[in-house]
Write a protein that holds these residues in place. Sequence first.
Motif, short mmCIF file in Angstrom:
data_model
loop_
_atom_site.label_atom_id
_atom_site.label_comp_id
_atom_site.label_asym_id
_atom_site.label_seq_id
_atom_site.Cartn_x
_atom_site.Cartn_y
_atom_site.Cartn_z
N LEU A 36 0.84 -1.20 0.00
CA LEU A 36 0.00 0.00 0.00
C LEU A 36 0.87 1.25 0.00
N ILE A 37 1.88 1.26 0.83
CA ILE A 37 2.77 2.42 0.91
C ILE A 37 3.51 2.62 -0.41
N VAL A 38 4.00 1.53 -0.99
CA VAL A 38 4.71 1.64 -2.27
C VAL A 38 3.76 2.12 -3.36
N GLY A 39 2.53 1.61 -3.37
CA GLY A 39 1.55 2.04 -4.37
C GLY A 39 1.23 3.52 -4.26
N VAL A 40 1.03 4.00 -3.06
CA VAL A 40 0.74 5.42 -2.85
C VAL A 40 1.94 6.27 -3.28
N ALA A 41 3.15 5.82 -2.96
CA ALA A 41 4.35 6.56 -3.36
C ALA A 41 4.47 6.64 -4.88
N VAL A 42 4.17 5.55 -5.56
CA VAL A 42 4.24 5.54 -7.03
C VAL A 42 3.20 6.49 -7.61
N VAL A 43 1.98 6.47 -7.08
CA VAL A 43 0.93 7.37 -7.58
C VAL A 43 1.33 8.82 -7.37
N VAL A 44 1.85 9.14 -6.20
CA VAL A 44 2.27 10.52 -5.92
C VAL A 44 3.40 10.91 -6.87
N LEU A 45 4.33 10.02 -7.11
CA LEU A 45 5.43 10.31 -8.01
C LEU A 45 4.94 10.54 -9.44
N VAL A 47 1.92 11.52 -10.40
CA VAL A 47 1.18 12.79 -10.43
C VAL A 47 2.15 13.96 -10.43
N ALA A 48 3.21 13.88 -9.65
CA ALA A 48 4.19 14.96 -9.60
C ALA A 48 4.91 15.12 -10.94
N VAL A 49 5.26 14.02 -11.58
CA VAL A 49 5.94 14.09 -12.87
C VAL A 49 5.00 14.66 -13.93
N LEU A 53 5.62 18.11 -15.94
CA LEU A 53 5.66 18.17 -17.40
C LEU A 53 4.59 19.13 -17.96
N ALA A 54 3.44 19.21 -17.32
CA ALA A 54 2.38 20.08 -17.77
C ALA A 54 2.73 21.55 -17.56
N LEU A 55 3.46 21.87 -16.53
CA LEU A 55 3.82 23.25 -16.21
C LEU A 55 5.12 23.69 -16.89
#
Length: 56
Positions: A36-45, A47-49, A53-55
Amino acid sequence: MPENYTDPSGNTEAFRAFTQTPEVAGPTQTPSRLPLIVGVAVVVLVVAVVAWLALR
């Protein structure tokens, strides 16, 4: 014969009763939260990338 004589059939009955009783459930282990922790970290990463890239 000693006075503390124990009847072997009594021991056999007690043993049979012991072996036929269900095992007591021990403390249950909670499942690991690492996936769960790894999954949340991947999702946050991700979204951040995407936001970076959008900005750009």
